[in-house]
Scaffold this motif. Structure first.
Motif, short mmCIF file in Angstrom:
data_model
loop_
_atom_site.label_atom_id
_atom_site.label_comp_id
_atom_site.label_asym_id
_atom_site.label_seq_id
_atom_site.Cartn_x
_atom_site.Cartn_y
_atom_site.Cartn_z
N ALA A 42 7.67 41.87 2.27
CA ALA A 42 7.85 40.47 1.85
C ALA A 42 9.25 39.99 2.20
CB ALA A 42 7.60 40.33 0.35
N ILE A 46 10.25 36.72 4.21
CA ILE A 46 11.13 35.71 3.61
C ILE A 46 12.27 35.37 4.55
CG2 ILE A 46 12.82 35.33 1.75
CD1 ILE A 46 10.82 36.86 -0.09
N LEU A 49 11.76 32.39 6.62
CA LEU A 49 11.61 31.09 5.96
C LEU A 49 12.94 30.35 5.91
CD1 LEU A 49 9.47 32.19 2.86
CD2 LEU A 49 8.63 31.21 5.01
N ASP A 53 12.72 27.54 1.05
CA ASP A 53 11.42 28.18 0.91
C ASP A 53 11.57 29.64 0.49
OD1 ASP A 53 10.05 25.86 1.55
OD2 ASP A 53 9.73 26.43 3.65
N ARG A 56 12.32 29.66 -3.21
CA ARG A 56 11.09 29.35 -3.96
C ARG A 56 10.15 30.56 -3.99
NH1 ARG A 56 11.99 24.13 -2.12
NH2 ARG A 56 10.92 24.45 -0.15
N THR A 57 10.05 31.25 -2.87
CA THR A 57 9.18 32.43 -2.81
C THR A 57 9.68 33.52 -3.74
OG1 THR A 57 8.55 31.92 -0.53
CG2 THR A 57 8.23 34.19 -1.27
#
Length: 77
Positions: A42, A46, A49, A53, A56-57
């Motif tokens: 992940a 990320i 991004l 974003d 936020r993730t």
């Protein structure tokens, strides 16, 4: 910084019964490392991004973990 193995040792002392079988301990270790790998994956996603974003993730991951903990009777320290 602690290694994943060191974090698992802490986890097992806090969460795994001393009466757990060796197979159960091994399976929980596999699950723990799989979770760590999932978050590493992940993190790579990320990085692609935008900053907003990505934040936020990560906030979403934190909310999800807190909700899971609360649903299972755990409170944040």
């Amino acid at each position: 910084m602690k290694t994943i193995a060191q974090r698992f040792i802490e986890f097992q002392h806090m969460c795994i019964s001393p009466h757990a079988s060796p197979i159960q301990r091994a399976e929980m270790c596999i699950a723990f490392f799989a979770g760590a790998k999932s978050m590493l994956d992940a993190g790579i996603e990320i990085a692609d991004l935008s900053d907003d974003d990505g934040v936020r993730t990560l906030e979403g991951f934190h909310r999800e973990c807190r909700a899971f903990g609360e649903a299972h009777g755990h409170k944040e320290d």
